[in-house]
Write a protein that holds these residues in place. Structure first.
Motif, PDB file in Angstrom:
ATOM      1  N   GLY A 226       0.774  -1.234   0.000  1.00  0.00           N
ATOM      2  CA  GLY A 226       0.000   0.000   0.000  1.00  0.00           C
ATOM      3  C   GLY A 226       0.801   1.278   0.000  1.00  0.00           C
ATOM      4  O   GLY A 226       0.853   2.003  -0.993  1.00  0.00           O
ATOM      5  N   ILE A 227       1.470   1.590   1.122  1.00  0.00           N
ATOM      6  CA  ILE A 227       2.094   2.904   1.285  1.00  0.00           C
ATOM      7  C   ILE A 227       3.570   2.886   0.924  1.00  0.00           C
ATOM      8  O   ILE A 227       4.291   1.934   1.221  1.00  0.00           O
ATOM      9  CB  ILE A 227       1.910   3.438   2.721  1.00  0.00           C
ATOM     10  N   ARG A 228       3.989   3.936   0.264  1.00  0.00           N
ATOM     11  CA  ARG A 228       5.402   4.169  -0.046  1.00  0.00           C
ATOM     12  C   ARG A 228       5.607   5.662  -0.130  1.00  0.00           C
ATOM     13  O   ARG A 228       4.734   6.420   0.299  1.00  0.00           O
ATOM     14  CB  ARG A 228       5.848   3.432  -1.312  1.00  0.00           C
ATOM     15  N   THR A 229       6.718   6.152  -0.683  1.00  0.00           N
ATOM     16  CA  THR A 229       6.988   7.591  -0.630  1.00  0.00           C
ATOM     17  C   THR A 229       7.207   8.182  -2.008  1.00  0.00           C
ATOM     18  O   THR A 229       7.209   7.465  -3.021  1.00  0.00           O
ATOM     19  CB  THR A 229       8.184   7.886   0.281  1.00  0.00           C
ATOM     20  N   THR A 230       7.393   9.500  -2.040  1.00  0.00           N
ATOM     21  CA  THR A 230       7.540  10.216  -3.300  1.00  0.00           C
ATOM     22  C   THR A 230       8.990  10.665  -3.518  1.00  0.00           C
ATOM     23  O   THR A 230       9.802  10.705  -2.596  1.00  0.00           O
ATOM     24  CB  THR A 230       6.655  11.476  -3.328  1.00  0.00           C
TER      25      THR A 230
END
Length: 506
Positions: free
Chosen positions: A310-314
């Motif tokens: 689901g979550i990761r970064t930019t």
């Protein structure tokens, strides 16, 4: 049931069954008060009366999604450059796009969670008000702290929420809406009032003590310009100094603040505690660890049985580090294998680098003390010393008269020395600027629920002063409306309470 009982004029009877708990019997022993207090702490970590699901605390949303910490984290992190979500659940992507609306189910969930914690705290405070027992009086002070913590989230996220205390008798009434200024004064007054009633710093891990209250006051004062239009930087420095003098120290290894045995970290001031066997929820740290695993990542390497992708970064956050390998600055905890740095499709986990900050393995790489494939032992670092060091430095730079510039530089360099393992990353006084502090807070505190508040304090959350991928639902990022510095009062509460007024812009 009350109507039926009223018909037989039997409302005043006490149940004969000793297993039935009522308001008359629940606090019949001193131990019961501590059990009641435990429920207040649990409102941040758990989602219902049994784990991990069943008998949810709030309705209208999947129980796993309804968890306080999960929704608070989403509101604070998914709306920024530090995190992006691949899932298509309801309106979850609207956080990162900054396109949410008053009927957003996730915004309603954190709003309801805050009010639920306040309501339970009020009831506990009422139940303990007449006690002269030293332990119970301390429990009451802790309940007041937890209520203040919930209200601090309300003032930050919503600005002008409905307001109730133990002085408002339970019953059918419309809670009156407060103002941000009035709520600021209330939180400040409450925290100062309980300062001497709470336990001394570090008296028992996981419970609110004086240092927790001082840290929350420091955070309130650092953001005073946002909340009430007044600078309170000198006060922020004063309370940071109290915390720093309380005996905490930086963990020698940054990563050890985020492992399954992070309860051993000497810089943990106030955690939301977890236990893989006894604190089971699909929110909180279970969410933050599982949802961050996907692509080519191995769940076993993080002490869990699977990843949720689901979550990761930019790219904007990755670029905060001059060396993204982690070899120089150990805080650069990225997973790039099989991941694209540029996010073409926000719905693909492999678009954007993954984050490896949180783990359900211990600091030595061993299995968690209460290992479980689905639920974790890792505690959430709500407050830790490095944040206090950076608050001291920022408040000093912003003109806090009680601060010392040399001391501030020393605190920042202590953090960077820990990060680099040597003094190669240390900075000079000329380099210690407010912009540097904002970036350093991101490097040190990413995924710890501070980013949205920090960006708002710097006027970089909305508007066009700072862009990141997919801000405003545009791949390169675009300016967004400044009224989104506050979330809306949920539509369902506006409909239920006609005394409430919506935040401007919604």
């Amino acid at each position: 049931a009350l109507m039926v009982t009223s018909c037989v004029k039997d409302l005043n009877l006490t149940p004969k069954d000793p297993n039935i708990v009522t308001s008359l019997t629940v606090y019949s022993t001193p131990a019961a008060y501590k059990e009641g207090l435990a429920k207040l702490y649990a409102t941040f970590a758990l989602s219902g009366q049994q784990g991990p699901s069943g008998q949810a605390d709030i309705a209208g949303i999947d129980e796993g999604f309804s968890n306080y910490l999960r929704q608070y984290w989403n509101a604070q992190e998914l709306s920024t450059d530090e995190a992006v979500m691949a899932w298509n659940d309801a309106s979850i992507k609207d956080f990162h796009w900054q396109t949410w609306a008053p009927n957003d189910v996730f915004i309603a969930a954190i709003y309801s969670r805050i009010m639920y914690t306040v309501a339970l705290s009020n009831e506990f405070i009422r139940a303990t008000s007449a006690s002269t027992d030293a332990d119970i009086m301390k429990y009451a002070a802790e309940a007041r702290f937890l209520r203040a913590l919930a209200y601090s989230h309300a003032i930050d996220l919503f600005g002008n929420p409905p307001f109730v205390t133990e002085a408002d008798s339970p019953g059918a009434f419309f809670p009156k809406q407060t103002t941000r200024a009035a709520l600021f004064t209330y939180i400040e007054t409450e925290l100062k009032a309980i300062e001497t009633l709470l336990g001394a710093p570090k008296f028992e891990y996981g419970r609110a003590d004086q240092a927790a209250a001082w840290t929350l006051l420091a955070k309130l004062y650092l953001n005073a310009k946002t909340y009430i239009g007044q600078d309170k930087n000198a006060e922020c420095v004063t309370y940071c100094t109290k915390v720093i003098a309380a005996g905490y120290s930086l963990n020698t290894k940054y990563a050890n603040n985020f492992t399954a045995d992070n309860n051993l970290s000497p810089e943990m001031i106030f955690p939301i505690t977890n236990d893989g066997q006894h604190t089971q929820s699909y929110g909180g740290m279970t969410y933050l660890i599982h949802a961050a695993i996907g692509g080519s990542m191995s769940p076993a390497a993080f002490g869990v049985g699977g990843g949720w992708g689901g979550i990761r970064t930019t790219k904007a956050f990755v670029n905060k580090f001059t060396d993204t390998s982690g070899a120089t600055d150990k805080r650069a905890m990225f997973w790039s294998a099989g991941q694209k740095l540029d996010i073409t499709d926000i719905g693909q986990f492999t678009d954007g680098w993954a984050i490896t900050k949180y783990s359900n393995l211990t600091s030595t790489g061993a299995a968690a003390p209460h290992a479980h494939p689905d639920f974790v032992d890792t505690d959430y670092p709500m407050f830790r010393l490095a944040d206090v060091y950076l608050m001291y430095a920022e408040a000093t730079l912003r003109g806090g008269s009680t601060g010392n510039a040399t001391t501030a530089l020393g605190y920042v360099n202590a953090i960077r020395t820990r990060a680099y393992g040597n003094t190669n990353g240390n900075i000079t006084s000329a380099q210690l600027t407010l912009d540097f502090i904002l970036d350093e807070r991101s490097r040190e505190l990413y995924w710890e629920g501070t980013r949205r508040t920090d960006l708002i304090r710097y006027a970089k959350f909305t508007g066009g002063a700072y862009l990141w991928p997919w801000k405003g639902k545009v791949a390169a990022g675009t300016s967004t409306e400044t009224f989104r510095d506050l979330y809306p009062i949920p539509s369902n509460d506006l409909g239920a309470n006609p005394t409430l007024k919506q935040n401007i812009g919604y």
